[in-house]
Design a protein around this motif. Structure first.
Motif, PDB file in Angstrom:
ATOM      1  N   LEU A  85       0.816  -1.216   0.000  1.00  0.00           N
ATOM      2  CA  LEU A  85       0.000   0.000   0.000  1.00  0.00           C
ATOM      3  C   LEU A  85       0.848   1.264   0.000  1.00  0.00           C
ATOM      4  CD1 LEU A  85      -2.861  -0.986   2.484  1.00  0.00           C
ATOM      5  CD2 LEU A  85      -2.782  -1.235  -0.003  1.00  0.00           C
ATOM      6  N   ALA A  86       2.020   1.207   0.622  1.00  0.00           N
ATOM      7  CA  ALA A  86       2.886   2.388   0.671  1.00  0.00           C
ATOM      8  C   ALA A  86       3.402   2.771  -0.717  1.00  0.00           C
ATOM      9  CB  ALA A  86       4.053   2.141   1.618  1.00  0.00           C
ATOM     10  N   SER A  87       3.384   1.817  -1.652  1.00  0.00           N
ATOM     11  CA  SER A  87       3.896   2.106  -2.996  1.00  0.00           C
ATOM     12  C   SER A  87       2.772   2.427  -3.984  1.00  0.00           C
ATOM     13  CB  SER A  87       4.688   0.905  -3.520  1.00  0.00           C
ATOM     14  OG  SER A  87       3.811  -0.133  -3.920  1.00  0.00           O
ATOM     15  N   ALA A  88       1.586   2.655  -3.486  1.00  0.00           N
ATOM     16  CA  ALA A  88       0.446   2.870  -4.386  1.00  0.00           C
ATOM     17  C   ALA A  88      -0.184   4.244  -4.180  1.00  0.00           C
ATOM     18  CB  ALA A  88      -0.603   1.784  -4.161  1.00  0.00           C
ATOM     19  N   THR A  89      -0.821   4.712  -5.242  1.00  0.00           N
ATOM     20  CA  THR A  89      -1.645   5.914  -5.141  1.00  0.00           C
ATOM     21  C   THR A  89      -3.101   5.472  -5.217  1.00  0.00           C
ATOM     22  OG1 THR A  89      -1.519   6.243  -7.534  1.00  0.00           O
ATOM     23  CG2 THR A  89       0.080   7.427  -6.177  1.00  0.00           C
ATOM     24  N   PHE A  90      -3.973   6.212  -4.565  1.00  0.00           N
ATOM     25  CA  PHE A  90      -5.375   5.831  -4.460  1.00  0.00           C
ATOM     26  C   PHE A  90      -6.293   6.994  -4.813  1.00  0.00           C
ATOM     27  CE2 PHE A  90      -3.104   3.011  -1.680  1.00  0.00           C
ATOM     28  CZ  PHE A  90      -3.727   1.788  -1.852  1.00  0.00           C
ATOM     29  N   ALA A  91      -7.447   6.645  -5.350  1.00  0.00           N
ATOM     30  CA  ALA A  91      -8.527   7.612  -5.573  1.00  0.00           C
ATOM     31  C   ALA A  91      -9.821   6.905  -5.201  1.00  0.00           C
ATOM     32  CB  ALA A  91      -8.568   8.068  -7.024  1.00  0.00           C
ATOM     33  N   SER A  92     -10.653   7.566  -4.443  1.00  0.00           N
ATOM     34  CA  SER A  92     -11.903   6.963  -3.999  1.00  0.00           C
ATOM     35  C   SER A  92     -13.093   7.751  -4.526  1.00  0.00           C
ATOM     36  CB  SER A  92     -11.952   6.930  -2.470  1.00  0.00           C
ATOM     37  OG  SER A  92     -13.169   6.365  -2.042  1.00  0.00           O
ATOM     38  N   ILE A  93     -14.092   7.021  -4.949  1.00  0.00           N
ATOM     39  CA  ILE A  93     -15.324   7.630  -5.447  1.00  0.00           C
ATOM     40  C   ILE A  93     -16.499   7.069  -4.643  1.00  0.00           C
ATOM     41  CG2 ILE A  93     -16.826   7.927  -7.451  1.00  0.00           C
ATOM     42  CD1 ILE A  93     -14.274   7.122  -9.143  1.00  0.00           C
ATOM     43  N   PRO A  94     -17.065   7.839  -3.733  1.00  0.00           N
ATOM     44  CA  PRO A  94     -18.274   7.373  -3.046  1.00  0.00           C
ATOM     45  C   PRO A  94     -19.407   7.284  -4.069  1.00  0.00           C
ATOM     46  CG  PRO A  94     -17.349   9.334  -1.989  1.00  0.00           C
ATOM     47  CD  PRO A  94     -16.634   9.145  -3.276  1.00  0.00           C
ATOM     48  N   THR A  95     -20.067   6.157  -4.170  1.00  0.00           N
ATOM     49  CA  THR A  95     -21.121   5.994  -5.172  1.00  0.00           C
ATOM     50  C   THR A  95     -22.526   6.021  -4.589  1.00  0.00           C
ATOM     51  OG1 THR A  95     -20.838   3.587  -5.067  1.00  0.00           O
ATOM     52  CG2 THR A  95     -19.635   4.762  -6.802  1.00  0.00           C
ATOM     53  N   MET A  96     -22.664   5.760  -3.276  1.00  0.00           N
ATOM     54  CA  MET A  96     -23.983   5.846  -2.625  1.00  0.00           C
ATOM     55  C   MET A  96     -23.810   6.290  -1.184  1.00  0.00           C
ATOM     56  SD  MET A  96     -26.197   2.589  -3.972  1.00  0.00           S
ATOM     57  CE  MET A  96     -27.750   3.257  -3.397  1.00  0.00           C
ATOM     58  N   GLU A  97     -24.787   7.007  -0.715  1.00  0.00           N
ATOM     59  CA  GLU A  97     -24.831   7.410   0.691  1.00  0.00           C
ATOM     60  C   GLU A  97     -26.208   7.102   1.249  1.00  0.00           C
ATOM     61  OE1 GLU A  97     -23.695  11.404   1.558  1.00  0.00           O
ATOM     62  OE2 GLU A  97     -21.786  11.246   0.491  1.00  0.00           O
ATOM     63  N   THR A  98     -26.229   6.764   2.532  1.00  0.00           N
ATOM     64  CA  THR A  98     -27.483   6.559   3.245  1.00  0.00           C
ATOM     65  C   THR A  98     -27.405   7.367   4.526  1.00  0.00           C
ATOM     66  OG1 THR A  98     -27.662   4.314   2.352  1.00  0.00           O
ATOM     67  CG2 THR A  98     -29.029   4.827   4.263  1.00  0.00           C
ATOM     68  N   ASN A  99     -28.304   8.313   4.683  1.00  0.00           N
ATOM     69  CA  ASN A  99     -28.321   9.173   5.874  1.00  0.00           C
ATOM     70  C   ASN A  99     -26.959   9.822   6.130  1.00  0.00           C
ATOM     71  OD1 ASN A  99     -31.041   8.477   6.338  1.00  0.00           O
ATOM     72  ND2 ASN A  99     -30.404   6.640   7.446  1.00  0.00           N
ATOM     73  N   GLY A 100     -26.308  10.276   5.070  1.00  0.00           N
ATOM     74  CA  GLY A 100     -25.036  10.972   5.201  1.00  0.00           C
ATOM     75  C   GLY A 100     -23.830  10.076   5.400  1.00  0.00           C
ATOM     76  N   VAL A 101     -24.008   8.760   5.350  1.00  0.00           N
ATOM     77  CA  VAL A 101     -22.909   7.813   5.536  1.00  0.00           C
ATOM     78  C   VAL A 101     -22.650   7.118   4.196  1.00  0.00           C
ATOM     79  CG1 VAL A 101     -22.184   5.711   6.737  1.00  0.00           C
ATOM     80  CG2 VAL A 101     -23.494   7.453   7.954  1.00  0.00           C
ATOM     81  N   THR A 103     -22.160   4.295   1.822  1.00  0.00           N
ATOM     82  CA  THR A 103     -22.531   2.885   1.896  1.00  0.00           C
ATOM     83  C   THR A 103     -22.125   2.097   0.654  1.00  0.00           C
ATOM     84  OG1 THR A 103     -24.729   3.500   1.131  1.00  0.00           O
ATOM     85  CG2 THR A 103     -24.429   3.245   3.516  1.00  0.00           C
ATOM     86  N   ALA A 104     -21.536   2.769  -0.318  1.00  0.00           N
ATOM     87  CA  ALA A 104     -20.970   2.100  -1.494  1.00  0.00           C
ATOM     88  C   ALA A 104     -19.896   3.009  -2.069  1.00  0.00           C
ATOM     89  CB  ALA A 104     -22.036   1.813  -2.538  1.00  0.00           C
ATOM     90  N   ALA A 105     -18.817   2.387  -2.549  1.00  0.00           N
ATOM     91  CA  ALA A 105     -17.719   3.189  -3.087  1.00  0.00           C
ATOM     92  C   ALA A 105     -16.876   2.358  -4.039  1.00  0.00           C
ATOM     93  CB  ALA A 105     -16.840   3.717  -1.957  1.00  0.00           C
ATOM     94  N   LEU A 106     -16.136   3.053  -4.855  1.00  0.00           N
ATOM     95  CA  LEU A 106     -15.165   2.460  -5.752  1.00  0.00           C
ATOM     96  C   LEU A 106     -13.817   3.098  -5.421  1.00  0.00           C
ATOM     97  CD1 LEU A 106     -14.765   0.569  -8.217  1.00  0.00           C
ATOM     98  CD2 LEU A 106     -15.038   2.602  -9.637  1.00  0.00           C
ATOM     99  N   ILE A 107     -12.815   2.263  -5.175  1.00  0.00           N
ATOM    100  CA  ILE A 107     -11.473   2.748  -4.863  1.00  0.00           C
ATOM    101  C   ILE A 107     -10.549   2.268  -5.975  1.00  0.00           C
ATOM    102  CG2 ILE A 107      -9.565   2.701  -3.208  1.00  0.00           C
ATOM    103  CD1 ILE A 107     -11.696   1.895  -1.068  1.00  0.00           C
ATOM    104  N   GLN A 108      -9.881   3.206  -6.624  1.00  0.00           N
ATOM    105  CA  GLN A 108      -8.922   2.859  -7.676  1.00  0.00           C
ATOM    106  C   GLN A 108      -7.515   3.016  -7.118  1.00  0.00           C
ATOM    107  OE1 GLN A 108     -10.462   5.853 -10.356  1.00  0.00           O
ATOM    108  NE2 GLN A 108     -11.225   4.243 -11.717  1.00  0.00           N
ATOM    109  N   PHE A 109      -6.586   2.189  -7.620  1.00  0.00           N
ATOM    110  CA  PHE A 109      -5.206   2.297  -7.153  1.00  0.00           C
ATOM    111  C   PHE A 109      -4.233   1.931  -8.263  1.00  0.00           C
ATOM    112  CE2 PHE A 109      -6.676  -1.961  -6.162  1.00  0.00           C
ATOM    113  CZ  PHE A 109      -5.648  -2.762  -6.625  1.00  0.00           C
ATOM    114  N   GLN A 110      -2.992   2.369  -8.075  1.00  0.00           N
ATOM    115  CA  GLN A 110      -1.915   2.014  -8.988  1.00  0.00           C
ATOM    116  C   GLN A 110      -0.610   1.995  -8.212  1.00  0.00           C
ATOM    117  OE1 GLN A 110      -1.473   4.387 -12.526  1.00  0.00           O
ATOM    118  NE2 GLN A 110       0.272   3.197 -13.239  1.00  0.00           N
TER     119      GLN A 110
END
Length: 186
Positions: A85-101, A103-110
């Motif tokens: 993980l220390a050698s990777a870059t990450f981007a996260s995309i929250p795809t759904m929320e329920t009551n402000g939390v 609850t679904a996401a897509l995390i990309q890494f390289q």
């Protein structure tokens, strides 16, 4: 692990004084099937690792749980077995929320070291539990499905242009592991 850095430092000190290992997530770290997959990747059985996909999805949409805390830690511990993980870059995309939390996401890494890319799909909106990891290599794939009788499948491919799709598979091997009791390996 802790509410702030000072509390985390106290926990680390406490563990060191007692000659203990302090871990946040270990469910998949000690998986015999994933350890075997790690060995197969290191031996070059699928060629150079090009891509990793992880899917952890289940039904939990009516709970007040953040999907990052509930499922992402497991997925990241698996990725860490193959791409530190220390050698990777990450981007996260929250795809759904329920009551402000979230609850679904897509995390990309390289990986900055190897160029291996991938994504993690995490969701609390799937009626059927879905846990799967696919490691794509230059010569084959490894599929990890912990709930299956054969938790790990190695598929090797021929890389010839003239082959029809049915002829691309050079060989397939399945491996049985007790994934229910993987913490015995800790």
């Amino acid at each position: 692990l802790a509410l702030d850095g000072a509390a985390a430092a106290r926990l680390a000190s406490f563990a060191r004084e007692r000659d203990r290992v302090l871990e946040v997530e270990y469910t998949y770290t000690y998986s015999p099937a994933l350890r075997h997959a790690q060995t197969l990747v290191q031996r070059g059985e699928i060629g150079s690792l090009k891509c990793i996909t992880v899917c952890f999805a289940q039904l939990g949409r009516f709970l007040a749980h953040d999907v990052y805390l509930l499922l992402a830690s497991h997925a990241l511990s698996i990725v860490d077995l193959f791409v530190p993980l220390a050698s990777a870059t990450f981007a996260s995309i929250p795809t759904m929320e329920t009551n402000g939390v979230v609850t679904a996401a897509l995390i990309q890494f390289q990986s900055k070291e190897t160029g291996c890319r991938g994504h993690i799909e995490i969701s609390l909106h799937r009626p059927q539990r879905d846990k799967k990891v696919i490691l794509y290599g230059a010569k084959g794939t490894l599929e990890y499905t912990p709930d299956a009788a054969n938790a790990l499948t190695l598929t090797k491919y021929k890389r010839e242009r003239s082959l029809q799709a049915k002829d691309l598979i050079e060989g397939r091997e399945t491996f049985q592991f007790d994934e229910i009791h993987n913490l015995r390996e800790a």
